[in-house]
Each structure stands twice: as structure tokens, then as C-alpha cells.
Design a protein around this motif. Structure first.
Motif, PDB file in Angstrom:
ATOM      1  N   LYS A  80     -32.272  55.435  -4.213  1.00 36.40           N
ATOM      2  CA  LYS A  80     -32.633  54.078  -3.811  1.00 36.40           C
ATOM      3  C   LYS A  80     -34.049  54.049  -3.265  1.00 36.40           C
ATOM      4  O   LYS A  80     -34.440  54.913  -2.478  1.00 36.40           O
ATOM      5  CB  LYS A  80     -31.655  53.560  -2.753  1.00 36.40           C
ATOM      6  N   THR A 121     -36.378  51.364  -1.141  1.00 34.00           N
ATOM      7  CA  THR A 121     -36.404  50.129  -0.369  1.00 34.00           C
ATOM      8  C   THR A 121     -37.873  49.825  -0.106  1.00 34.00           C
ATOM      9  O   THR A 121     -38.505  50.477   0.735  1.00 34.00           O
ATOM     10  CB  THR A 121     -35.619  50.277   0.943  1.00 34.00           C
ATOM     11  N   PHE A 130     -26.360  57.836  -6.464  1.00 34.40           N
ATOM     12  CA  PHE A 130     -27.537  57.119  -6.957  1.00 34.40           C
ATOM     13  C   PHE A 130     -28.657  57.253  -5.924  1.00 34.40           C
ATOM     14  O   PHE A 130     -28.420  57.534  -4.751  1.00 34.40           O
ATOM     15  CB  PHE A 130     -27.228  55.636  -7.179  1.00 34.40           C
ATOM     16  N   ARG A 160     -30.821  56.129 -10.827  1.00 31.00           N
ATOM     17  CA  ARG A 160     -30.599  57.568 -10.749  1.00 31.00           C
ATOM     18  C   ARG A 160     -31.304  58.265 -11.903  1.00 31.00           C
ATOM     19  O   ARG A 160     -31.667  57.640 -12.908  1.00 31.00           O
ATOM     20  CB  ARG A 160     -29.122  57.912 -10.752  1.00 31.00           C
ATOM     21  N   LEU A 210     -21.875  54.838  -5.683  1.00 28.33           N
ATOM     22  CA  LEU A 210     -21.388  53.610  -6.301  1.00 28.33           C
ATOM     23  C   LEU A 210     -20.223  53.891  -7.227  1.00 28.33           C
ATOM     24  O   LEU A 210     -20.078  54.989  -7.765  1.00 28.33           O
ATOM     25  CB  LEU A 210     -22.511  52.949  -7.117  1.00 28.33           C
ATOM     26  N   ARG A 270     -30.472  57.303  -0.737  1.00 25.93           N
ATOM     27  CA  ARG A 270     -29.329  57.752  -1.512  1.00 25.93           C
ATOM     28  C   ARG A 270     -28.147  56.839  -1.199  1.00 25.93           C
ATOM     29  O   ARG A 270     -27.964  56.387  -0.076  1.00 25.93           O
ATOM     30  CB  ARG A 270     -28.977  59.193  -1.133  1.00 25.93           C
ATOM     31  N   THR A 271     -27.322  56.575  -2.187  1.00 23.51           N
ATOM     32  CA  THR A 271     -26.074  55.859  -1.977  1.00 23.51           C
ATOM     33  C   THR A 271     -25.062  56.342  -3.001  1.00 23.51           C
ATOM     34  O   THR A 271     -25.384  57.208  -3.834  1.00 23.51           O
ATOM     35  CB  THR A 271     -26.286  54.334  -2.071  1.00 23.51           C
ATOM     36  N   VAL A 278     -31.942  50.389  -6.941  1.00 17.51           N
ATOM     37  CA  VAL A 278     -30.917  51.441  -6.999  1.00 17.51           C
ATOM     38  C   VAL A 278     -30.902  51.991  -8.427  1.00 17.51           C
ATOM     39  O   VAL A 278     -30.767  51.247  -9.395  1.00 17.51           O
ATOM     40  CB  VAL A 278     -29.538  50.895  -6.598  1.00 17.51           C
ATOM     41  N   ASP A 333     -27.525  48.125  -0.121  1.00 16.31           N
ATOM     42  CA  ASP A 333     -27.948  48.823  -1.336  1.00 16.31           C
ATOM     43  C   ASP A 333     -28.566  47.880  -2.357  1.00 16.31           C
ATOM     44  O   ASP A 333     -29.748  47.972  -2.674  1.00 16.31           O
ATOM     45  CB  ASP A 333     -26.764  49.566  -1.953  1.00 16.31           C
ATOM     46  N   ALA A 334     -27.784  46.951  -2.885  1.00 18.29           N
ATOM     47  CA  ALA A 334     -28.240  46.111  -3.982  1.00 18.29           C
ATOM     48  C   ALA A 334     -29.111  44.950  -3.521  1.00 18.29           C
ATOM     49  O   ALA A 334     -29.773  44.320  -4.342  1.00 18.29           O
ATOM     50  CB  ALA A 334     -27.040  45.583  -4.769  1.00 18.29           C
ATOM     51  N   ALA A 386     -29.205  50.660 -11.679  1.00 17.98           N
ATOM     52  CA  ALA A 386     -27.838  50.272 -11.340  1.00 17.98           C
ATOM     53  C   ALA A 386     -27.657  48.761 -11.302  1.00 17.98           C
ATOM     54  O   ALA A 386     -26.623  48.245 -11.744  1.00 17.98           O
ATOM     55  CB  ALA A 386     -27.444  50.865  -9.987  1.00 17.98           C
ATOM     56  N   THR A 434     -34.971  46.039  -2.977  1.00 13.81           N
ATOM     57  CA  THR A 434     -34.367  47.357  -3.150  1.00 13.81           C
ATOM     58  C   THR A 434     -34.147  47.644  -4.629  1.00 13.81           C
ATOM     59  O   THR A 434     -33.876  46.742  -5.419  1.00 13.81           O
ATOM     60  CB  THR A 434     -33.024  47.472  -2.399  1.00 13.81           C
TER      61      THR A 434
END
Length: 549
Positions: A510, A512, A508, A448, A501, A498-499, A446, A261-262, A437, A444
Motif C-alpha cells: 500500500k 498512502t 498486498f 502487489r 485482503l 502492507r495489508t 493498494v 486501505d482502499a 487491488a 491510497t
């Protein structure tokens, strides 16, 4: 046939008209079944042409054209700038062409006589990438894998078996009873009354494949120990130090260079030092050439340091970003994926070890593949370098790409993706409807959508409901972001990740960004579309707006 396939790819792309097909799963499934010769109802009788396996085929040209067109029409296209959900890169044309050559020749790397040139190519690609990591290419070794999952499995596999070996290199558990594996005496994780089981340590942001590998290898008892991360998803070194101090036996420590993710990179050099502290605390000898190494002479002090750099390993190609992976050369094993920041057709995973003497568990003598006298005569076998037997020459597209672009050409592509992600972060910060985020590390983003505070949730009730001028409830923010992504997918407009956290697993989105040919205008337009779609949903509407032209 190749010309037919290329024409059908282009036709399918025109039919799709965007980054993915519109209509969602039911429409794509129906379209694909039709191309396979299947009707919406039950499969047709075997003597009919309306079936995937007809008694009489429809011919190569018709089958190839129809199905390639359907595949292209029904695919998510990573070359489209608005296809940006996953670590899913647009492969380089030169790598795709090289992959075609591999498919045509069909070499298999389980014996020299099935892959004479490909055996040398993989050996040299592995040596080149080992040097890129910082290993001594004369001592290092490795193999091409299907990706990070297989590479991580191999890292834990070699780490587990290194933990078994005592000072003489023999299994520290002693001989197993007939018909039993020494590694499973007394149940999973058992290592005898006087020898604690090896335990796996990984961060809270590590890839799920680490726990899966531990389970498959029966080194999940005691359970994998999860080390907390900081606010940027990096492993906390002091937390690891305390956890290892409380563990009186061998350890397999897994760091991550590029979380999913991050894109966070753990402090590798500091982690390597902590691993070495633990090895010496348990009685191991200092190896001056490997500050963190688990060798046979280490005896009971067994520690293995594996780095999952499947995402972030491509940063080594960039002069700007390579420093993020400082300390990678101190690992015992490393996972790389060149079908991410390497622009290769999948699969293009790489597994490397700093030394070539830890692969005994994979050593295999199959007389029909690698007879001893053939190997002595110079017929090199790579059978003992993989969990697989039949194995494609996936190193060949990598070799062609390295020669074609060089480090500068590939590094420029990495930098372009990093620049796009940094620009996207600035765009998000400038839009009050969007919330970032994490700062960007690799490529990447992240973030929302945040609904305007003046909009209430007509579907909510009770204490989580918003008043007419109150802030939207956290649950409603989650629902809008989840639905926003699906709306874009079903409309065929964009592929956004999508992820979840934080302690409440907030939803959240995302991006990439692995397409170095995308522009800042592409990124701005995509983020604008996301914000505008969120506005519509926050107001209680639905959107299936037309795609961009």
C-alpha cells in the motif's frame, strides 16, 4: 534552544540519508540507546553519566542536540516522497511553528483561566469545521481530540447514552441500585426485560477502533454486527437494511468515509435513510430539521448515526472530491482527522455532533475548574466537551493553517495527493509485474508484486509448489510481498505499507500518498524500485541496494 534543535534536526536528517534509518530494529535501537546514555549492557550506575537519569545532568545544550539528532536520524520522515506507508502526513511549516507557540505557552482547556484565548479559538474552529461538514454551526458542537480512535469512542459513547434516554430525557432503564451504573444493570448490554440492548452496526472495512470502543463501553453484547462490503469496500446498504430489520431495538450505525486501505467512502445518504427507517419503524417521531437524529423525544426508537471520516474528511476541502461525502451532514456525529489530509502535527482529531443537547453524560461540575457562578458570568468552560481533563490547545495550529491557506489552498493540496494516487494507479496498470487491488478513491493505492510465471519456488513442496513454467503459488506471492516490504525497510530505502485482503488474507502492499510536494517522477521511481526488488526476491536473491541519490 530552538536554533540548536533546528540544527540538530538537519544533522540527523543527513545522517539518516533517506526516508528512514537503515539497519532495521537492532541498529536503530542500539543507536537510540546510545543517545540516551545507555550502553548495550545493563544500565550504568546512577552516579554515572552513562544513564538516562544521571546524578548530574549533561546540560541542556548537549542533551537537546544529541537527542534531537538521534531522533531525526532514527525517524521515518513523512516529508520524504518514498515514505508512503501510512496516513502519516508531512506537517506544514506554519502549523509546526504554531505548535511550538502552544508548547511554549502550555494552555490547558479544562478551565477558562488556564486558556482564555485558546477557549475561544477551539470554539470557533469547531464551529467552522461543523459548517464545513454541513451542520448548522449555531446548533452543532464538538471538541478537538487525539484522533479517530478517541473521536469514534466519543461517537459510540454519546450514541449509547442517547439510547438510554426516554421521551423525558431521563435514563430509560430507571434508577440504578446504589453503587451501580444504570448502563450495567444485569451485566454488559442489559437494558431491562422489555428493552433490547443497543447494538453497533459497522462495515467489514471499518476501523478496528469501533469494536474496541464498543468493548470499552460495554455495548458489545449483543456483539458488534459486521455488514458486508461490495468489491470496493463500501458498506452494502441492503445488507444493513436487512440487519436492522432483524433488530428490534436501538442501534448505533457507524459508516466510514475513507477506509484505511482502499479509501472507500460508504454511501452516506443511503445509509442515513436506512437509519431513519429503523428509527421510525420503532416508533420515533420525524424531526424535520434532522432526517437522521436521535433525540430525547424519540423515546424507545433510538438510533445514532456516526460517520468515521478520519481519513476522508479532508476531501471536504476539495471542490473535486467533496461530493464523495454527500450525506455527511445527516450524521449525528462525525470524526475528522486533520493530521491526515490536513497536514497538521499530530494530534489534530476533531469530533463533531449535529446538536449540542446530547452531551449530558460528560457534564461535570468541578468547583476548582468551572464553578457555576463563573460560567454564569461568562467564563466559558469546555470541561464537558471532552473525555480528558488536562487538554492541550491543539486547535491553535488548525486555526493558523485555516487562516494561512484558506479552503482553496488546502483543497489544492488534497487534489495534488489525489492526482498522485491516480497517476500511481496508471503506472501499476502499465507494469505487468504489479497488480492493482482497487480503483483509487482518495489518496491510497493498494497493489502487489506478481512474480513472473516462469519462476518456480525452490522452497515450496507438495501441491502448492510451482513447476518450472507454472504460476507461482499464492503462498509464495504472499511471502515475496511481505519480504519485499521488509527488505526496503531494513535497507532504509522506502517505507511501504502492507495489508491483507480477501478470504485467504492475501498480502498486498500500500502507498498512502499524503505528500502534495511529491512528484509523479517520485512515484514512478518508487514503484519501479518495488518491482525491481520483487524481481530480485522472486529469483531467489536478496537486495540491500544503495539508496537513491
Amino acid at each position: 534552544m530552538v536554533d540548536l534543535a533546528l540544527a540538530a534536526l538537519d544533522d540527523g536528517r543527513r545522517i539518516r540519508g533517506g526516508p528512514l534509518p537503515a539497519g532495521g530494529p537492532p541498529v536503530v535501537r542500539a543507536m537510540t540507546r546510545a543517545a540516551l546514555g545507555l550502553t548495550p549492557a545493563d544500565p550504568a550506575p546512577p552516579d554515572s553519566t552513562g544513564t538516562l537519569l544521571p546524578r548530574t545532568g549533561i546540560g541542556p545544550s548537549a542533551a537537546l542536540t544529541g537527542l534531537v539528532e538521534a531522533l531525526a536520524a532514527g525517524s521515518a520522515d513523512p516529508a520524504d516522497p518514498w515514505c508512503a506507508a501510512h496516513l502519516h502526513c508531512p506537517p506544514l511549516a506554519v502549523a509546526v511553528a504554531a505548535d511550538l507557540a502552544v508548547s511554549a505557552l502550555n494552555p490547558s482547556l479544562d478551565s477558562w483561566d488556564q486558556a482564555p484565548a485558546a477557549t475561544t479559538i477551539e470554539t470557533e474552529v469547531v464551529a467552522t469545521l461543523a459548517a464545513l461538514v454541513g451542520f448548522d454551526p449555531d446548533r452543532a458542537t464538538g471538541t478537538i481530540t487525539t484522533g479517530g480512535t478517541e473521536s469514534n469512542l466519543m461517537g459510540l459513547f454519546l450514541g449509547r447514552d442517547a439510547a438510554r434516554r426516554g421521551p423525558t430525557g431521563q435514563d430509560a432503564l430507571g434508577p440504578a441500585a446504589p453503587g451501580h451504573d444504570a448502563g450495567h444493570q444485569g451485566g454488559p448490554g442489559h437494558r431491562g426485560a422489555d428493552r433490547p440492548a443497543p447494538r453497533v452496526f459497522r462495515s467489514a472495512a471499518a476501523h478496528f477502533s469501533i469494536d474496541r470502543a464498543a468493548s470499552l463501553l460495554a455495548i458489545d453484547a449483543p456483539p458488534v454486527l459486521v455488514i458486508e462490503t461490495d468489491d470496493r469496500h463500501r458498506m452494502r446498504v441492503e445488507a444493513l437494511r436487512h440487519a436492522l430489520a432483524a433488530h428490534a431495538g436501538p442501534a448505533i450505525v457507524v459508516a466510514t468515509a475513507g477506509t484505511t486501505d482502499a479509501g472507500a467512502v460508504d454511501p452516506l445518504r443511503q445509509i442515513a435513510a436506512v437509519v431513519e427507517e429503523h428509527r421510525l419503524r420503532l416508533g420515533g417521531s420525524q424531526d424535520p430539521s434532522r432526517p437522521s437524529g436521535m433525540e430525547a423525544r424519540s423515546g424507545r426508537a433510538a438510533c445514532w448515526f456516526h460517520v468515521d471520516a478520519a481519513h476522508g474528511g479532508g476531501a471536504l476541502l476539495s471542490e473535486r472530491l467533496a461530493g464523495l461525502l454527500d450525506g455527511l451532514d445527516l450524521a449525528d456525529s462525525v470524526a475528522l482527522d486533520l493530521h491526515k489530509l490536513g497536514w497538521q502535527p499530530a494530534p489534530a482529531g476533531v469530533f463533531l455532533t449535529a446538536r449540542d443537547d446530547g452531551w449530558a453524560s460528560l457534564a461535570t461540575r468541578a468547583e476548582y475548574l468551572n464553578p457555576e457562578d463563573d460560567e454564569a458570568a461568562g467564563f466559558t468552560s469546555l470541561l464537558g466537551r471532552s473525555l480528558r481533563t488536562t487538554r492541550r490547545a491543539d486547535a491553535f495550529p488548525i486555526a493558523v493553517t485555516l487562516r494561512a491557506l484558506g479552503r482553496d489552498g488546502l483543497g489544492a493540496r488534497v487534489d495534488a495527493c489525489h492526482d498522485l494516487a491516480q497517476h500511481a494507479a496508471r503506472t501499476v496498470r502499465a507494469d505487468p509485474r504489479l497488480e492493482l487491488a482497487f480503483p483509487v478513491t482518495l489518496s491510497t493505492l493498494v497493489f502487489r508484486y506478481r512474480p513472473p510465471q516462469a519462476i518456480s519456488d525452490p522452497t515450496a513442496s507438495g501441491p502448492t509448489a510451482s513447476g518450472p513454467a507454472g504460476p507461482p503459488s499464492p503462498d509464495r506471492v504472499d511471502r515475496i510481498n511481505a519480504r519485499l516490504r521488509r527488505e526496503l525497510l531494513v535497507a532504509g530505502r522506502a517505507v511501504v505499507g502492507r495489508t491483507q485482503l480477501g478470504p485467504r488474507h492475501a498480502v498486498f502492499l500500500k502507498l498512502t500518498l499524503l505528500n502534495p510536494d511529491a512528484t509523479t517522477a517520485d512515484v514512478d521511481a518508487l514503484l519501479g524500485l518495488i518491482a525491481e526488488t520483487g524481481d530480485v526476491l522472486a529469483a531467489g536473491g536478496s537486495t540491500r541496494a544503495r539508496r537513491r541519490s
